[in-house]
Scaffold this motif. Structure first.
Motif, short mmCIF file in Angstrom:
data_model
loop_
_atom_site.label_atom_id
_atom_site.label_comp_id
_atom_site.label_asym_id
_atom_site.label_seq_id
_atom_site.Cartn_x
_atom_site.Cartn_y
_atom_site.Cartn_z
N VAL A 174 0.85 -1.20 0.00
CA VAL A 174 0.00 0.00 0.00
C VAL A 174 0.88 1.25 0.00
O VAL A 174 0.61 2.22 -0.71
N ALA A 175 1.96 1.22 0.78
CA ALA A 175 2.88 2.36 0.82
C ALA A 175 3.53 2.59 -0.54
O ALA A 175 3.64 3.73 -0.99
N ILE A 176 3.94 1.52 -1.21
CA ILE A 176 4.53 1.64 -2.55
C ILE A 176 3.52 2.27 -3.50
O ILE A 176 3.85 3.18 -4.26
N ASP A 177 2.30 1.79 -3.46
CA ASP A 177 1.25 2.32 -4.34
C ASP A 177 1.09 3.82 -4.13
O ASP A 177 1.03 4.59 -5.09
N GLU A 178 1.04 4.23 -2.89
CA GLU A 178 0.86 5.65 -2.57
C GLU A 178 2.09 6.47 -2.96
O GLU A 178 1.97 7.50 -3.63
N LEU A 179 3.26 6.04 -2.53
CA LEU A 179 4.46 6.86 -2.71
C LEU A 179 4.93 6.88 -4.16
O LEU A 179 5.24 7.95 -4.70
N PHE A 180 4.98 5.73 -4.82
CA PHE A 180 5.39 5.72 -6.22
C PHE A 180 4.31 6.39 -7.07
O PHE A 180 4.62 7.12 -8.03
N GLY A 181 3.04 6.20 -6.69
CA GLY A 181 1.95 6.88 -7.40
C GLY A 181 2.07 8.39 -7.31
O GLY A 181 1.84 9.11 -8.29
N ASN A 182 2.46 8.90 -6.15
CA ASN A 182 2.65 10.34 -5.99
C ASN A 182 3.79 10.85 -6.87
O ASN A 182 3.69 11.92 -7.48
N ILE A 183 4.87 10.08 -6.94
CA ILE A 183 5.99 10.47 -7.82
C ILE A 183 5.49 10.53 -9.26
O ILE A 183 5.74 11.49 -9.99
N THR B 47 1.35 3.14 9.21
CA THR B 47 1.64 1.72 9.07
C THR B 47 3.13 1.40 9.01
O THR B 47 3.53 0.26 9.23
N MET B 48 3.95 2.38 8.72
CA MET B 48 5.40 2.15 8.68
C MET B 48 6.00 2.48 10.04
O MET B 48 5.43 3.22 10.82
N ASP B 49 7.18 1.92 10.30
CA ASP B 49 7.86 2.16 11.57
C ASP B 49 8.79 3.36 11.52
O ASP B 49 9.29 3.81 12.55
N GLY B 50 9.01 3.86 10.34
CA GLY B 50 9.84 5.05 10.17
C GLY B 50 9.66 5.61 8.78
O GLY B 50 9.35 4.88 7.84
N MET B 51 9.82 6.93 8.67
CA MET B 51 9.69 7.60 7.39
C MET B 51 10.56 8.84 7.45
O MET B 51 10.44 9.64 8.39
N GLU B 52 11.46 8.98 6.48
CA GLU B 52 12.38 10.13 6.46
C GLU B 52 12.44 10.70 5.05
O GLU B 52 12.40 9.95 4.07
N TYR B 53 12.57 12.02 4.98
CA TYR B 53 12.70 12.70 3.69
C TYR B 53 13.90 13.64 3.74
O TYR B 53 14.15 14.27 4.76
N PHE C 282 -0.82 9.88 5.19
CA PHE C 282 -1.18 9.64 6.59
C PHE C 282 -1.18 8.14 6.88
O PHE C 282 -0.63 7.68 7.89
N MET C 283 -1.78 7.36 5.97
CA MET C 283 -1.83 5.90 6.15
C MET C 283 -0.42 5.30 6.13
O MET C 283 -0.12 4.40 6.91
N VAL C 284 0.43 5.80 5.24
CA VAL C 284 1.80 5.31 5.18
C VAL C 284 2.50 5.61 6.50
O VAL C 284 3.17 4.75 7.08
N LYS C 285 2.36 6.83 7.00
CA LYS C 285 3.00 7.20 8.27
C LYS C 285 2.54 6.30 9.41
O LYS C 285 3.33 5.93 10.27
N ALA D 223 0.39 18.55 6.79
CA ALA D 223 -0.38 18.28 8.01
C ALA D 223 -1.23 17.02 7.82
O ALA D 223 -1.77 16.79 6.73
N ASP D 224 -1.34 16.23 8.87
CA ASP D 224 -2.19 15.05 8.82
C ASP D 224 -3.65 15.48 8.68
O ASP D 224 -4.06 16.49 9.26
N PRO D 225 -4.44 14.72 7.92
CA PRO D 225 -5.85 15.06 7.79
C PRO D 225 -6.58 14.83 9.12
O PRO D 225 -6.15 14.01 9.94
N ASP D 226 -7.66 15.54 9.31
CA ASP D 226 -8.47 15.37 10.52
C ASP D 226 -9.39 14.18 10.28
O ASP D 226 -10.44 14.30 9.64
#
Length: 137
Positions: A39-48, A114-120, A109-112, A90-93
């Protein structure tokens, strides 16, 4: 570390997911963790694919690394598109209904969550976004 560089187009979410799943399956990753990563790949690669290259398709590199000592997998997305730090959004309400909520941001938000870490970071003209997931305890 293993990596692939591929055109940053929506159609390539499938081969990117297959590439990462191959690495996860070799580690006997749980189905739950693998689905969360997918799901994270779908979201993040999709955003790119959607937003990084407004003037036409570019490329993205996806790296997979696994630290045996910690049992943590790291997946890094690298592109040279428009600088964008998803961690600054900002995270959605989620306490209000979907009708009342501002559009956008739910995927990150979902990626944040479900993952144990996220860095940019933005370095040498590249967006570098890394997600981490604990596979083994």
């Amino acid at each position: 570390m293993k990596e692939m560089t591929i055109a940053a187009i929506l159609e390539n979410i499938t081969p990117v997911t297959a590439f990462i799943d191959e690495q996860l399956e070799a580690l006997d990753c749980s189905m739950k963790a693998q689905m969360q990563i997918d799901v994270a790949i779908d979201e993040l690669f999709g955003n790119i694919a959607h937003y990084a290259y407004p003037d036409g398709p570019g490329e993205a590199t996806v790296r997979f690394d696994y630290d045996e000592s910690t049992g943590k997998a790291s997946i890094t997305f690298i592109d040279s598109g428009i600088p964008f730090d998803p961690l600054q959004k900002a995270d959605p309400d989620v306490t209000v209904s979907a009708d009342e909520r501002e559009a956008g941001g739910l995927g990150i938000f979902m990626v944040k969550k479900t993952m144990d870490g996220m860095e940019y970071r933005h370095e040498n003209g590249h967006n570098i976004l890394m997600i981490q997931k604990q596979l083994m305890k």
